[in-house]
Write a protein that holds these residues in place. Structure first.
Motif, PDB file in Angstrom:
ATOM      1  N   ALA A   1     -42.973 -18.291 -74.766  1.00  9.74           N
ATOM      2  CA  ALA A   1     -43.755 -17.062 -74.958  1.00  9.74           C
ATOM      3  C   ALA A   1     -45.144 -17.170 -74.316  1.00  9.74           C
ATOM      4  CB  ALA A   1     -43.897 -16.753 -76.447  1.00  9.74           C
TER       5      ALA A   1
ATOM      6  N   LYS B   1     -54.654 -12.776 -82.081  1.00  9.96           N
ATOM      7  CA  LYS B   1     -54.608 -11.629 -83.001  1.00  9.96           C
ATOM      8  C   LYS B   1     -53.334 -11.692 -83.858  1.00  9.96           C
ATOM      9  CE  LYS B   1     -54.958  -6.618 -82.989  1.00  9.96           C
ATOM     10  NZ  LYS B   1     -54.166  -5.566 -82.361  1.00  9.96           N
ATOM     11  N   ALA B   2     -52.219 -11.977 -83.218  1.00  4.71           N
ATOM     12  CA  ALA B   2     -50.962 -12.098 -83.973  1.00  4.71           C
ATOM     13  C   ALA B   2     -51.036 -13.279 -84.943  1.00  4.71           C
ATOM     14  CB  ALA B   2     -49.782 -12.267 -83.011  1.00  4.71           C
TER      15      ALA B   2
ATOM     16  N   PHE C   1     -36.482  -5.205 -80.774  1.00  4.39           N
ATOM     17  CA  PHE C   1     -37.104  -5.175 -82.101  1.00  4.39           C
ATOM     18  C   PHE C   1     -37.359  -3.767 -82.617  1.00  4.39           C
ATOM     19  CE2 PHE C   1     -40.538  -5.727 -79.039  1.00  4.39           C
ATOM     20  CZ  PHE C   1     -41.459  -4.754 -79.419  1.00  4.39           C
ATOM     21  N   ARG C   2     -37.052  -2.743 -81.797  1.00  2.00           N
ATOM     22  CA  ARG C   2     -37.206  -1.372 -82.300  1.00  2.00           C
ATOM     23  C   ARG C   2     -35.936  -0.889 -83.008  1.00  2.00           C
ATOM     24  NH1 ARG C   2     -42.393  -1.429 -82.024  1.00  2.00           N
ATOM     25  NH2 ARG C   2     -43.308  -1.465 -79.955  1.00  2.00           N
TER      26      ARG C   2
ATOM     27  N   LEU D   1     -40.412 -16.540 -87.973  1.00  2.00           N
ATOM     28  CA  LEU D   1     -41.024 -15.679 -86.945  1.00  2.00           C
ATOM     29  C   LEU D   1     -41.706 -16.498 -85.852  1.00  2.00           C
ATOM     30  CD1 LEU D   1     -41.945 -12.750 -86.096  1.00  2.00           C
ATOM     31  CD2 LEU D   1     -44.016 -13.179 -87.459  1.00  2.00           C
ATOM     32  N   TYR D   2     -41.329 -16.232 -84.606  1.00  2.00           N
ATOM     33  CA  TYR D   2     -42.074 -16.805 -83.478  1.00  2.00           C
ATOM     34  C   TYR D   2     -43.383 -16.040 -83.318  1.00  2.00           C
ATOM     35  CZ  TYR D   2     -37.925 -19.216 -81.602  1.00  2.00           C
ATOM     36  OH  TYR D   2     -36.849 -20.045 -81.407  1.00  2.00           O
ATOM     37  N   VAL D   3     -44.471 -16.780 -83.174  1.00  2.00           N
ATOM     38  CA  VAL D   3     -45.763 -16.173 -82.886  1.00  2.00           C
ATOM     39  C   VAL D   3     -46.331 -16.895 -81.659  1.00  2.00           C
ATOM     40  CG1 VAL D   3     -48.036 -15.589 -83.800  1.00  2.00           C
ATOM     41  CG2 VAL D   3     -46.109 -15.821 -85.371  1.00  2.00           C
ATOM     42  N   PRO D   4     -46.530 -16.190 -80.539  1.00  2.00           N
ATOM     43  CA  PRO D   4     -47.060 -16.879 -79.362  1.00  2.00           C
ATOM     44  C   PRO D   4     -48.452 -17.443 -79.669  1.00  2.00           C
ATOM     45  CG  PRO D   4     -46.251 -14.670 -78.800  1.00  2.00           C
ATOM     46  CD  PRO D   4     -46.283 -14.762 -80.301  1.00  2.00           C
TER      47      PRO D   4
ATOM     48  N   LYS E   1     -52.528 -12.609 -88.276  1.00  2.00           N
ATOM     49  CA  LYS E   1     -51.727 -11.798 -89.213  1.00  2.00           C
ATOM     50  C   LYS E   1     -50.840 -12.638 -90.123  1.00  2.00           C
ATOM     51  CE  LYS E   1     -51.518  -7.376 -87.479  1.00  2.00           C
ATOM     52  NZ  LYS E   1     -51.688  -7.013 -86.128  1.00  2.00           N
TER      53      LYS E   1
ATOM     54  N   ILE F   1     -38.763 -12.154 -83.725  1.00  2.00           N
ATOM     55  CA  ILE F   1     -39.853 -12.014 -82.755  1.00  2.00           C
ATOM     56  C   ILE F   1     -40.893 -11.001 -83.200  1.00  2.00           C
ATOM     57  CG2 ILE F   1     -38.595 -12.775 -80.711  1.00  2.00           C
ATOM     58  CD1 ILE F   1     -38.158  -9.720 -80.106  1.00  2.00           C
ATOM     59  N   HIS F   2     -40.594 -10.207 -84.241  1.00  2.00           N
ATOM     60  CA  HIS F   2     -41.514  -9.127 -84.607  1.00  2.00           C
ATOM     61  C   HIS F   2     -41.593  -9.007 -86.130  1.00  2.00           C
ATOM     62  CE1 HIS F   2     -43.154  -5.029 -84.894  1.00  2.00           C
ATOM     63  NE2 HIS F   2     -43.555  -5.189 -83.636  1.00  2.00           N
ATOM     64  N   PRO F   3     -42.789  -8.686 -86.662  1.00  4.54           N
ATOM     65  CA  PRO F   3     -42.928  -8.587 -88.127  1.00  4.54           C
ATOM     66  C   PRO F   3     -41.967  -7.583 -88.767  1.00  4.54           C
ATOM     67  CG  PRO F   3     -45.099  -8.603 -87.093  1.00  4.54           C
ATOM     68  CD  PRO F   3     -44.094  -8.531 -85.979  1.00  4.54           C
TER      69      PRO F   3
HETATM   70  N1  COA Z   1     -46.188 -12.304 -84.802  1.00  5.00           N
HETATM   71  C1  COA Z   1     -47.246 -11.751 -85.434  1.00  5.00           C
HETATM   72  N2  COA Z   1     -47.665 -10.490 -85.218  1.00  5.00           N
HETATM   73  C2  COA Z   1     -46.966  -9.762 -84.319  1.00  5.00           C
HETATM   74  C3  COA Z   1     -45.871 -10.288 -83.641  1.00  5.00           C
HETATM   75  C4  COA Z   1     -45.477 -11.614 -83.891  1.00  5.00           C
HETATM   76  N3  COA Z   1     -44.430 -12.193 -83.277  1.00  5.00           N
HETATM   77  N4  COA Z   1     -45.370  -9.338 -82.816  1.00  5.00           N
HETATM   78  C5  COA Z   1     -46.134  -8.253 -82.979  1.00  5.00           C
HETATM   79  N5  COA Z   1     -47.106  -8.508 -83.876  1.00  5.00           N
HETATM   80  C6  COA Z   1     -48.142  -7.590 -84.340  1.00  5.00           C
HETATM   81  C7  COA Z   1     -48.911  -7.069 -83.172  1.00  5.00           C
HETATM   82  O1  COA Z   1     -50.020  -7.912 -82.918  1.00  5.00           O
HETATM   83  C8  COA Z   1     -49.320  -5.681 -83.622  1.00  5.00           C
HETATM   84  O2  COA Z   1     -50.509  -5.773 -84.371  1.00  5.00           O
HETATM   85  P1  COA Z   1     -51.562  -4.563 -84.384  1.00  5.00           P
HETATM   86  O3  COA Z   1     -50.843  -3.401 -84.994  1.00  5.00           O
HETATM   87  O4  COA Z   1     -52.685  -5.073 -85.232  1.00  5.00           O
HETATM   88  O5  COA Z   1     -51.932  -4.347 -82.952  1.00  5.00           O
HETATM   89  C9  COA Z   1     -48.207  -5.276 -84.589  1.00  5.00           C
HETATM   90  O6  COA Z   1     -47.518  -6.466 -84.931  1.00  5.00           O
HETATM   91  C10 COA Z   1     -47.231  -4.309 -83.950  1.00  5.00           C
HETATM   92  O7  COA Z   1     -46.784  -4.844 -82.738  1.00  5.00           O
HETATM   93  P2  COA Z   1     -46.068  -3.921 -81.653  1.00  5.00           P
HETATM   94  O8  COA Z   1     -47.066  -3.045 -80.987  1.00  5.00           O
HETATM   95  O9  COA Z   1     -44.908  -3.262 -82.295  1.00  5.00           O
HETATM   96  O10 COA Z   1     -45.491  -4.969 -80.628  1.00  5.00           O
HETATM   97  P3  COA Z   1     -46.253  -5.576 -79.367  1.00  5.00           P
HETATM   98  O11 COA Z   1     -45.959  -4.702 -78.195  1.00  5.00           O
HETATM   99  O12 COA Z   1     -47.677  -5.852 -79.708  1.00  5.00           O
HETATM  100  O13 COA Z   1     -45.526  -6.976 -79.188  1.00  5.00           O
HETATM  101  C11 COA Z   1     -43.878  -8.498 -78.431  1.00  5.00           C
HETATM  102  C12 COA Z   1     -44.171  -7.051 -78.801  1.00  5.00           C
HETATM  103  C13 COA Z   1     -42.388  -8.686 -78.211  1.00  5.00           C
HETATM  104  C14 COA Z   1     -44.650  -8.883 -77.169  1.00  5.00           C
HETATM  105  C15 COA Z   1     -44.348  -9.399 -79.614  1.00  5.00           C
HETATM  106  O14 COA Z   1     -43.680  -8.943 -80.759  1.00  5.00           O
HETATM  107  C16 COA Z   1     -44.158 -10.872 -79.429  1.00  5.00           C
HETATM  108  O15 COA Z   1     -44.908 -11.518 -78.718  1.00  5.00           O
HETATM  109  N6  COA Z   1     -43.150 -11.483 -80.108  1.00  5.00           N
HETATM  110  C17 COA Z   1     -42.908 -12.895 -80.063  1.00  5.00           C
HETATM  111  C18 COA Z   1     -42.288 -13.310 -78.730  1.00  5.00           C
HETATM  112  C19 COA Z   1     -41.976 -14.785 -78.696  1.00  5.00           C
HETATM  113  O16 COA Z   1     -42.624 -15.595 -79.343  1.00  5.00           O
HETATM  114  N7  COA Z   1     -40.949 -15.186 -77.917  1.00  5.00           N
HETATM  115  C20 COA Z   1     -40.549 -16.546 -77.798  1.00  5.00           C
HETATM  116  C21 COA Z   1     -39.385 -16.881 -78.647  1.00  5.00           C
HETATM  117  S1  COA Z   1     -37.943 -15.929 -78.326  1.00  5.00           S
END
Ligand code: COA
Ligand code: MG
Length: 293
Positions: free
Chosen positions: A40, A20-21, A200-201, A12-15, A24, A224-226
Protein backbone atom coordinates in the motif's frame (compact mmCIF):
# COMPACT_ATOMS: atom_id res chain seq x y z
CA UNK A 1 6.03 -17.28 23.63
CA UNK A 2 2.42 -17.33 24.83
CA UNK A 3 -0.20 -17.47 22.13
CA UNK A 4 -2.99 -14.94 22.52
CA UNK A 5 -6.56 -16.13 22.37
CA UNK A 6 -8.23 -13.09 20.84
CA UNK A 7 -10.76 -12.92 18.07
CA UNK A 8 -9.36 -11.92 14.68
CA UNK A 9 -12.65 -11.46 12.86
CA UNK A 10 -11.87 -8.09 11.31
CA UNK A 11 -8.28 -7.20 10.44
CA UNK A 12 -7.88 -3.82 8.74
CA UNK A 13 -4.93 -2.82 6.57
CA UNK A 14 -3.93 0.78 7.19
CA UNK A 15 -1.20 2.19 4.91
CA UNK A 16 1.58 3.55 7.14
CA UNK A 17 1.97 6.34 4.58
CA UNK A 18 -1.47 7.65 5.60
CA UNK A 19 -1.10 9.37 8.99
CA UNK A 20 -4.71 10.55 8.86
CA UNK A 21 -6.02 6.99 8.53
CA UNK A 22 -3.68 5.86 11.32
CA UNK A 23 -5.16 8.56 13.54
CA UNK A 24 -8.57 6.89 13.18
CA UNK A 25 -7.52 3.51 14.54
CA UNK A 26 -8.49 4.21 18.16
CA UNK A 27 -12.09 4.86 17.08
CA UNK A 28 -12.46 1.67 15.01
CA UNK A 29 -13.98 -1.60 16.27
CA UNK A 30 -11.78 -4.00 14.30
CA UNK A 31 -10.03 -6.83 16.15
CA UNK A 32 -6.62 -6.04 14.62
CA UNK A 33 -4.94 -3.55 12.33
CA UNK A 34 -2.07 -4.20 9.94
CA UNK A 35 0.04 -1.07 9.59
CA UNK A 36 1.39 -1.57 6.10
CA UNK A 37 4.86 -0.67 4.87
CA UNK A 38 4.58 -2.94 1.83
CA UNK A 39 2.19 -2.92 -1.13
CA UNK A 40 0.00 0.00 0.00
CA UNK A 41 3.08 2.25 0.19
CA UNK A 42 4.79 3.53 -2.97
CA UNK A 43 8.61 3.44 -3.32
CA UNK A 44 8.81 7.20 -2.76
CA UNK A 45 6.68 6.94 0.39
CA UNK A 46 8.64 4.25 2.24
CA UNK A 47 10.76 6.57 4.38
CA UNK A 48 7.81 8.77 5.35
CA UNK A 49 5.79 5.68 6.23
CA UNK A 50 8.53 4.51 8.63
CA UNK A 51 8.51 7.97 10.26
CA UNK A 52 4.73 7.73 10.69
CA UNK A 53 5.11 4.32 12.32
CA UNK A 54 7.70 5.65 14.77
CA UNK A 55 5.38 8.54 15.67
CA UNK A 56 2.41 6.17 16.08
CA UNK A 57 4.29 3.87 18.47
CA UNK A 58 5.84 6.81 20.36
CA UNK A 59 2.38 7.86 21.46
CA UNK A 60 1.04 4.31 21.37
CA UNK A 61 -2.51 4.66 22.65
CA UNK A 62 -3.88 1.83 24.80
CA UNK A 63 -5.80 0.07 22.04
CA UNK A 64 -8.16 -2.84 22.35
CA UNK A 65 -7.09 -4.23 18.97
CA UNK A 66 -3.92 -6.10 18.06
CA UNK A 67 -1.34 -4.00 16.22
CA UNK A 68 0.55 -5.77 13.46
CA UNK A 69 3.21 -4.28 11.18
CA UNK A 70 3.60 -5.58 7.62
CA UNK A 71 7.19 -5.16 6.49
CA UNK A 72 8.54 -5.40 2.96
CA UNK A 73 10.00 -8.79 2.07
CA UNK A 74 13.42 -9.22 3.75
CA UNK A 75 14.95 -9.84 0.31
CA UNK A 76 13.68 -6.48 -1.03
CA UNK A 77 15.64 -3.23 -0.86
CA UNK A 78 13.50 -2.02 2.09
CA UNK A 79 13.29 -5.30 3.98
CA UNK A 80 16.24 -5.02 6.37
CA UNK A 81 15.40 -1.47 7.53
CA UNK A 82 11.74 -2.42 7.97
CA UNK A 83 12.67 -5.45 10.07
CA UNK A 84 15.02 -3.41 12.26
CA UNK A 85 12.29 -0.83 12.83
CA UNK A 86 9.59 -3.42 13.56
CA UNK A 87 11.88 -5.23 16.03
CA UNK A 88 12.49 -1.92 17.84
CA UNK A 89 8.78 -1.00 17.96
CA UNK A 90 7.70 -4.45 19.24
CA UNK A 91 4.21 -4.60 17.75
CA UNK A 92 1.91 -7.47 18.73
CA UNK A 93 2.63 -9.04 15.38
CA UNK A 94 4.94 -8.75 12.40
CA UNK A 95 3.40 -9.79 9.07
CA UNK A 96 5.84 -11.19 6.52
CA UNK A 97 4.81 -10.83 2.85
CA UNK A 98 5.73 -13.06 -0.12
CA UNK A 99 6.71 -16.00 2.09
CA UNK A 100 7.76 -19.02 -0.02
CA UNK A 101 9.25 -21.38 2.58
CA UNK A 102 9.33 -22.02 6.35
CA UNK A 103 13.00 -20.97 6.38
CA UNK A 104 12.13 -17.28 5.82
CA UNK A 105 9.89 -17.33 8.89
CA UNK A 106 12.55 -19.04 11.00
CA UNK A 107 15.16 -16.46 9.94
CA UNK A 108 12.96 -13.52 10.93
CA UNK A 109 12.17 -15.31 14.21
CA UNK A 110 15.91 -15.62 14.89
CA UNK A 111 16.35 -11.92 14.15
CA UNK A 112 13.56 -11.00 16.60
CA UNK A 113 15.20 -13.26 19.21
CA UNK A 114 18.53 -11.44 18.74
CA UNK A 115 16.83 -8.05 18.98
CA UNK A 116 14.99 -9.05 22.15
CA UNK A 117 11.50 -8.50 20.71
CA UNK A 118 10.15 -11.32 22.85
CA UNK A 119 6.44 -10.53 22.62
CA UNK A 120 6.10 -10.04 18.85
CA UNK A 121 4.31 -12.87 17.05
CA UNK A 122 4.82 -13.69 13.38
CA UNK A 123 2.07 -13.67 10.80
CA UNK A 124 2.70 -14.94 7.26
CA UNK A 125 1.13 -13.90 3.97
CA UNK A 126 0.24 -16.88 1.79
CA UNK A 127 0.25 -15.26 -1.64
CA UNK A 128 2.79 -17.02 -3.84
CA UNK A 129 2.52 -20.32 -5.74
CA UNK A 130 5.45 -21.67 -3.71
CA UNK A 131 3.72 -20.81 -0.44
CA UNK A 132 0.69 -22.83 -1.52
CA UNK A 133 2.92 -25.77 -2.48
CA UNK A 134 4.81 -25.51 0.84
CA UNK A 135 1.80 -24.69 2.99
CA UNK A 136 1.96 -27.86 5.09
CA UNK A 137 5.58 -27.25 6.08
CA UNK A 138 4.94 -23.56 6.71
CA UNK A 139 1.92 -24.22 8.94
CA UNK A 140 3.77 -27.00 10.80
CA UNK A 141 5.85 -24.23 12.42
CA UNK A 142 2.72 -23.38 14.41
CA UNK A 143 3.33 -26.53 16.48
CA UNK A 144 6.57 -25.02 17.82
CA UNK A 145 5.85 -21.91 19.91
CA UNK A 146 9.50 -20.84 19.48
CA UNK A 147 8.75 -20.18 15.80
CA UNK A 148 6.35 -17.38 16.90
CA UNK A 149 4.04 -18.22 13.98
CA UNK A 150 0.47 -17.37 14.91
CA UNK A 151 -1.55 -16.54 11.80
CA UNK A 152 -1.75 -17.23 8.05
CA UNK A 153 -3.14 -14.46 5.84
CA UNK A 154 -4.45 -15.21 2.34
CA UNK A 155 -3.06 -12.71 -0.17
CA UNK A 156 -5.63 -13.14 -2.91
CA UNK A 157 -4.60 -10.18 -5.08
CA UNK A 158 -1.03 -11.47 -5.33
CA UNK A 159 -2.20 -15.06 -5.88
CA UNK A 160 -4.33 -13.90 -8.79
CA UNK A 161 -1.43 -11.91 -10.21
CA UNK A 162 1.13 -14.71 -9.75
CA UNK A 163 -1.00 -17.56 -11.10
CA UNK A 164 -2.99 -15.89 -13.84
CA UNK A 165 -6.35 -17.26 -12.67
CA UNK A 166 -9.40 -15.25 -13.55
CA UNK A 167 -10.77 -13.13 -10.70
CA UNK A 168 -14.52 -13.88 -10.58
CA UNK A 169 -17.08 -12.62 -8.03
CA UNK A 170 -17.54 -16.16 -6.69
CA UNK A 171 -13.75 -16.68 -6.40
CA UNK A 172 -14.15 -20.13 -7.96
CA UNK A 173 -10.54 -20.41 -9.15
CA UNK A 174 -9.17 -19.43 -5.75
CA UNK A 175 -11.31 -21.73 -3.63
CA UNK A 176 -9.02 -24.75 -3.69
CA UNK A 177 -6.03 -22.72 -2.51
CA UNK A 178 -8.04 -20.90 0.14
CA UNK A 179 -9.21 -24.24 1.52
CA UNK A 180 -5.59 -25.46 1.55
CA UNK A 181 -4.73 -22.46 3.73
CA UNK A 182 -7.53 -23.23 6.19
CA UNK A 183 -6.63 -26.93 6.33
CA UNK A 184 -2.95 -26.19 6.91
CA UNK A 185 -3.77 -23.61 9.58
CA UNK A 186 -5.83 -26.19 11.45
CA UNK A 187 -3.02 -28.76 11.17
CA UNK A 188 -0.60 -26.22 12.62
CA UNK A 189 -2.92 -24.77 15.27
CA UNK A 190 -2.87 -21.35 13.60
CA UNK A 191 -5.47 -18.72 12.77
CA UNK A 192 -6.34 -18.22 9.09
CA UNK A 193 -7.56 -14.94 7.61
CA UNK A 194 -9.36 -14.61 4.29
CA UNK A 195 -8.10 -12.18 1.62
CA UNK A 196 -9.45 -8.68 0.97
CA UNK A 197 -12.43 -7.55 -1.09
CA UNK A 198 -11.25 -4.72 -3.30
CA UNK A 199 -14.72 -3.29 -4.02
CA UNK A 200 -15.29 -1.52 -0.70
CA UNK A 201 -18.42 0.30 -1.89
CA UNK A 202 -20.42 -2.90 -2.53
CA UNK A 203 -21.17 -3.99 1.02
CA UNK A 204 -23.77 -6.55 -0.07
CA UNK A 205 -21.21 -8.46 -2.10
CA UNK A 206 -18.82 -8.02 0.81
CA UNK A 207 -21.27 -9.58 3.28
CA UNK A 208 -21.66 -12.54 0.91
CA UNK A 209 -17.91 -12.99 0.72
CA UNK A 210 -17.62 -12.79 4.52
CA UNK A 211 -20.30 -15.47 4.91
CA UNK A 212 -18.43 -17.63 2.42
CA UNK A 213 -15.13 -17.14 4.27
CA UNK A 214 -16.76 -18.04 7.59
CA UNK A 215 -18.31 -21.15 6.02
CA UNK A 216 -14.90 -22.15 4.65
CA UNK A 217 -13.55 -22.10 8.20
CA UNK A 218 -11.56 -18.86 8.20
CA UNK A 219 -11.26 -17.10 11.58
CA UNK A 220 -11.69 -13.66 10.05
CA UNK A 221 -11.15 -11.48 7.04
CA UNK A 222 -8.57 -8.92 6.06
CA UNK A 223 -10.13 -5.55 5.23
CA UNK A 224 -9.18 -2.41 3.38
CA UNK A 225 -11.86 0.05 4.51
CA UNK A 226 -13.55 0.92 7.84
CA UNK A 227 -17.00 0.28 6.31
CA UNK A 228 -16.06 -3.42 6.08
CA UNK A 229 -15.47 -3.83 9.85
CA UNK A 230 -19.10 -4.19 10.98
CA UNK A 231 -20.06 -6.84 8.40
CA UNK A 232 -16.87 -8.84 9.10
CA UNK A 233 -17.42 -8.77 12.88
CA UNK A 234 -20.99 -9.95 12.34
CA UNK A 235 -20.09 -12.74 9.89
CA UNK A 236 -17.21 -14.19 11.91
CA UNK A 237 -18.90 -13.96 15.33
CA UNK A 238 -20.55 -17.16 16.44
CA UNK A 239 -24.32 -17.27 15.89
CA UNK A 240 -26.31 -16.87 19.17
CA UNK A 241 -27.66 -20.43 19.09
CA UNK A 242 -24.19 -21.88 18.38
CA UNK A 243 -22.80 -19.80 21.25
CA UNK A 244 -25.50 -21.01 23.64
CA UNK A 245 -24.83 -24.62 22.63
CA UNK A 246 -21.08 -24.12 23.15
CA UNK A 247 -21.63 -22.64 26.60
CA UNK A 248 -23.86 -25.60 27.51
CA UNK A 249 -21.09 -28.02 26.49
CA UNK A 250 -18.47 -26.19 28.57
CA UNK A 251 -20.84 -26.05 31.56
CA UNK A 252 -21.65 -29.76 31.28
CA UNK A 253 -17.98 -30.86 31.23
CA UNK A 254 -17.27 -28.53 34.18
CA UNK A 255 -19.75 -30.34 36.47
CA UNK A 256 -17.91 -32.31 39.17
CA UNK A 257 -19.65 -35.55 38.21
CA UNK A 258 -18.49 -35.20 34.58
CA UNK A 259 -14.90 -34.19 35.20
CA UNK A 260 -13.21 -37.45 34.14
CA UNK A 261 -15.69 -38.37 31.43
CA UNK A 262 -14.88 -38.54 27.74
CA UNK A 263 -18.42 -38.52 26.45
CA UNK A 264 -21.70 -37.05 27.74
CA UNK A 265 -25.28 -36.79 26.68
CA UNK A 266 -26.73 -33.27 26.43
CA UNK A 267 -30.40 -33.00 25.47
CA UNK A 268 -30.25 -36.39 23.82
CA UNK A 269 -27.10 -35.69 21.77
CA UNK A 270 -23.72 -37.31 22.18
CA UNK A 271 -21.01 -34.81 23.12
CA UNK A 272 -17.34 -35.79 23.24
CA UNK A 273 -14.30 -33.98 24.56
CA UNK A 274 -13.40 -32.95 21.01
CA UNK A 275 -16.65 -30.95 21.04
CA UNK A 276 -15.46 -29.26 24.23
CA UNK A 277 -12.32 -27.99 22.48
CA UNK A 278 -14.44 -26.84 19.54
CA UNK A 279 -16.85 -25.07 21.93
CA UNK A 280 -14.03 -23.27 23.74
CA UNK A 281 -12.61 -22.07 20.41
CA UNK A 282 -16.00 -20.81 19.32
CA UNK A 283 -16.52 -18.91 22.60
CA UNK A 284 -13.08 -17.29 22.17
CA UNK A 285 -14.31 -15.80 18.89
CA UNK A 286 -16.81 -13.49 20.57
CA UNK A 287 -15.45 -9.95 20.66
CA UNK A 288 -15.75 -8.03 23.90
CA UNK A 289 -16.65 -4.85 22.13
CA UNK A 290 -19.92 -3.78 20.55
CA UNK A 291 -20.46 -4.82 16.94
CA UNK A 292 -21.20 -1.59 15.04
CA UNK A 293 -24.31 -1.59 12.90
N1 COA B 1 -7.84 2.61 7.56
C1 COA B 1 -8.25 3.67 8.29
N2 COA B 1 -9.02 4.66 7.79
C2 COA B 1 -9.40 4.54 6.50
C3 COA B 1 -9.01 3.47 5.71
C4 COA B 1 -8.19 2.47 6.27
N3 COA B 1 -7.77 1.40 5.57
N4 COA B 1 -9.54 3.62 4.47
C5 COA B 1 -10.24 4.75 4.49
N5 COA B 1 -10.15 5.32 5.71
C6 COA B 1 -10.77 6.57 6.15
C7 COA B 1 -10.36 7.68 5.24
O1 COA B 1 -9.19 8.30 5.74
C8 COA B 1 -11.57 8.60 5.27
O2 COA B 1 -11.46 9.46 6.38
P1 COA B 1 -12.10 10.93 6.33
O3 COA B 1 -13.57 10.74 6.16
O4 COA B 1 -11.73 11.53 7.66
O5 COA B 1 -11.45 11.61 5.16
C9 COA B 1 -12.74 7.65 5.54
O6 COA B 1 -12.17 6.44 6.02
C10 COA B 1 -13.53 7.36 4.28
O7 COA B 1 -12.65 6.94 3.28
P2 COA B 1 -13.10 6.93 1.75
O8 COA B 1 -13.15 8.32 1.22
O9 COA B 1 -14.34 6.12 1.63
O10 COA B 1 -11.95 6.12 1.04
P3 COA B 1 -10.59 6.73 0.47
O11 COA B 1 -10.82 7.08 -0.96
O12 COA B 1 -10.06 7.78 1.38
O13 COA B 1 -9.62 5.48 0.56
C11 COA B 1 -8.56 3.47 -0.13
C12 COA B 1 -9.81 4.33 -0.24
C13 COA B 1 -8.80 2.13 -0.80
C14 COA B 1 -7.38 4.18 -0.78
C15 COA B 1 -8.26 3.26 1.38
O14 COA B 1 -9.41 2.69 1.95
C16 COA B 1 -7.04 2.44 1.70
O15 COA B 1 -5.93 2.92 1.60
N6 COA B 1 -7.22 1.16 2.13
C17 COA B 1 -6.14 0.31 2.52
C18 COA B 1 -5.36 -0.19 1.31
C19 COA B 1 -4.25 -1.14 1.71
O16 COA B 1 -3.70 -1.07 2.79
N7 COA B 1 -3.89 -2.08 0.81
C20 COA B 1 -2.87 -3.04 1.06
C21 COA B 1 -3.40 -4.36 1.48
S1 COA B 1 -4.49 -5.11 0.33
MG1 MG C 1 0.53 -8.96 -1.29
Amino acid sequence: MKRKVTPRRSVLYVPASNAKAMGKIASLSCDAVILDLEDAVGPEEKTGARDNLRAFFATRPPLACEIVVRVNAPSSEWGRDDLALAAALTPDGLLLPKVDTPREILEVGDFLDEEGAAETALWAMVETPKAILNIGAIAELGRDPASRLSCLVAGTNDLIKETGVLATPDRRYLQAWLMQIVLAARAGGLDALDGVSNDFRDLEAFARECAEGAAMGFDGKTLIHPAQIGPANAAFSPAPDALAAARAIVAAFALPENRGKGVLSIDGRMVERLHLAQAEKLISRTGDREIPS
